[in-house]
Design a protein around this motif. Structure first.
Motif, mmCIF file in Angstrom:
data_model
loop_
_atom_site.group_PDB
_atom_site.id
_atom_site.type_symbol
_atom_site.label_atom_id
_atom_site.label_comp_id
_atom_site.label_asym_id
_atom_site.label_seq_id
_atom_site.Cartn_x
_atom_site.Cartn_y
_atom_site.Cartn_z
ATOM 1 N N SER A 28 -97.443 -76.753 -100.273
ATOM 2 C CA SER A 28 -96.399 -76.179 -101.380
ATOM 3 C C SER A 28 -96.641 -74.252 -100.355
ATOM 4 C CB SER A 28 -97.164 -75.821 -102.427
ATOM 5 O OG SER A 28 -96.975 -76.823 -102.843
ATOM 6 N N LEU A 29 -97.320 -73.417 -99.591
ATOM 7 C CA LEU A 29 -97.217 -72.194 -100.089
ATOM 8 C C LEU A 29 -95.855 -71.901 -98.696
ATOM 9 C CD1 LEU A 29 -100.238 -70.330 -100.627
ATOM 10 C CD2 LEU A 29 -97.885 -70.369 -102.402
ATOM 11 N N THR A 30 -97.153 -72.852 -97.974
ATOM 12 C CA THR A 30 -96.337 -73.237 -96.320
ATOM 13 C C THR A 30 -94.663 -73.376 -96.286
ATOM 14 O OG1 THR A 30 -98.454 -73.487 -95.038
ATOM 15 C CG2 THR A 30 -96.733 -73.852 -93.872
ATOM 16 N N LEU A 31 -93.876 -74.397 -97.292
ATOM 17 C CA LEU A 31 -92.633 -74.125 -97.479
ATOM 18 C C LEU A 31 -92.928 -73.356 -98.574
ATOM 19 C CD1 LEU A 31 -90.273 -77.038 -97.542
ATOM 20 C CD2 LEU A 31 -91.253 -76.969 -99.863
ATOM 21 N N LEU A 32 -92.863 -72.508 -98.912
ATOM 22 C CA LEU A 32 -92.247 -71.533 -99.642
ATOM 23 C C LEU A 32 -92.135 -70.561 -98.830
ATOM 24 C CD1 LEU A 32 -91.032 -70.312 -102.346
ATOM 25 C CD2 LEU A 32 -94.123 -69.816 -103.298
ATOM 26 N N SER A 33 -93.052 -70.113 -97.525
ATOM 27 C CA SER A 33 -93.040 -69.109 -96.807
ATOM 28 C C SER A 33 -91.738 -69.777 -95.928
ATOM 29 C CB SER A 33 -93.731 -68.935 -96.843
ATOM 30 O OG SER A 33 -94.438 -69.971 -95.718
ATOM 31 N N ARG A 34 -91.539 -70.767 -95.602
ATOM 32 C CA ARG A 34 -90.875 -71.196 -94.562
ATOM 33 C C ARG A 34 -88.928 -71.007 -95.590
ATOM 34 N NH1 ARG A 34 -91.045 -73.372 -90.200
ATOM 35 N NH2 ARG A 34 -88.586 -74.289 -90.847
ATOM 36 N N MET A 35 -89.238 -71.033 -96.885
ATOM 37 C CA MET A 35 -87.864 -70.842 -97.629
ATOM 38 C C MET A 35 -87.646 -69.551 -97.478
ATOM 39 S SD MET A 35 -88.886 -74.217 -100.290
ATOM 40 C CE MET A 35 -86.947 -74.031 -100.770
ATOM 41 N N LEU A 36 -88.298 -68.483 -98.403
ATOM 42 C CA LEU A 36 -88.180 -67.669 -98.794
ATOM 43 C C LEU A 36 -87.881 -66.481 -96.851
ATOM 44 C CD1 LEU A 36 -91.009 -66.502 -100.783
ATOM 45 C CD2 LEU A 36 -89.354 -67.134 -101.194
ATOM 46 N N ARG A 37 -88.051 -67.228 -95.851
ATOM 47 C CA ARG A 37 -88.082 -66.834 -94.790
ATOM 48 C C ARG A 37 -85.898 -66.924 -94.160
ATOM 49 N NH1 ARG A 37 -93.963 -66.941 -92.022
ATOM 50 N NH2 ARG A 37 -95.060 -65.477 -92.984
ATOM 51 N N GLY A 38 -85.440 -67.815 -94.524
ATOM 52 C CA GLY A 38 -84.213 -68.203 -94.499
ATOM 53 C C GLY A 38 -84.848 -69.866 -92.920
#
Length: 265
Positions: free
Chosen positions: A169-179
């Motif tokens: 979840s945190l990996t997916l969220l971090s990738r989304m936040l970085r565009g």
């Protein structure tokens, strides 16, 4: 219920097998996964539970399939997780008098253990999407059925999955936040970073096992003993997992930057 569970597993396994051989597009693959989760969820809710839960169960089922697929990237990791979660779910099932469900969990643990023997590092066989997706859906269904028996048992089930859910979840969220293109393949999970920074597959798998045995299982079993503390313990488990993930990821990234600076003055 048993027939619906088998059909849902067959759907996920089939689309996973096709993806392993033909690399299916994201949307059709995800659509079949949601269909499988929808079928199982509808059958579960026919037992008398509120249909307001249906969309949440469908989303949870689809996410479980995919997060376990994301976490199947090194030898033995997902097979080990399958053994740990389903074996502990068997204990929880027997503790509330659910012998048939406990037997299903125990059989799942035995199957994962048999696969782990050949999938441990250095792996001789691999799961592929057909295996990882099926394990993800199976874990979701077993936890959901345990939750249907006793709502308080949802929290121990989620605690058992804390390492995988947090990393994915945190990996997916971090990738989304970085565009970034979060729906494409990558190597940014914590376990992948640890391997990239020199840890062996065995060492990384042992780290995740340590979390499960030292943190997740005591909190999950204590939550079963004292249901009043189940939700607080679940929150504590995920906060601790998130803090650990952030600390380790930051440390690995810092080392990576230092090595790059050393190579490029």
């Amino acid at each position: 219920m048993s027939l619906g569970l088998a059909v849902a597993l067959l759907l996920v396994a089939l689309v996973g097998w096709l993806d392993d051989h033909r690399s299916l597009p994201v949307l059709p693959r995800f659509g079949v996964q949601l269909l499988a989760a929808s079928l199982f969820s509808a059958l579960l809710l026919r037992t008398g539970m509120s249909w307001w839960w249906w969309p949440f169960l469908v989303i949870a089922g689809g996410w479980s399939v995919n997060l376990h697929n994301f976490m199947d990237g090194i030898d033995g990791l997902l097979a080990q997780q399958g053994v740990f979660v389903t074996a502990t779910l068997a204990v929880l099932s027997y503790s509330v008098g659910q012998a048939p469900l406990g037997l299903a969990c125990a059989c799942s643990a035995a199957a994962c253990a048999g696969f782990w023997f050949y999938n441990r590092s250095p792996a001789r066989i691999f799961m592929g999407d057909v295996g990882s997706g099926s394990v993800g859906l199976l874990i979701f269904m077993l936890i959901a059925m345990l939750w249907q028996v006793d709502p308080n048992l949802l929290w121990p089930g989620l605690i058992l999955c804390s390492a995988f859910v947090t990393d994915a979840s945190l990996t997916l969220l971090s990738r989304m936040l970085r565009g970034r293109r979060w729906y494409t393949a990558h190597r940014e999970h914590l376990y992948q970073w640890m391997v990239r920074r020199g840890r062996s597959h065995k060492q990384v798998v042992t780290i995740y096992l340590g979390w499960n045995l030292l943190i997740a299982s005591p909190l999950a079993l204590t939550s079963r003993i004292d249901p009043r503390m189940a939700l607080p313990f679940c929150v504590v488990a995920y906060l601790a997992a998130a803090a650990t993930w952030l600390a380790l990821k930051r440390r690995l990234l810092r080392r990576h930057v230092q090595e790059v600076r050393h190579v490029i003055p």
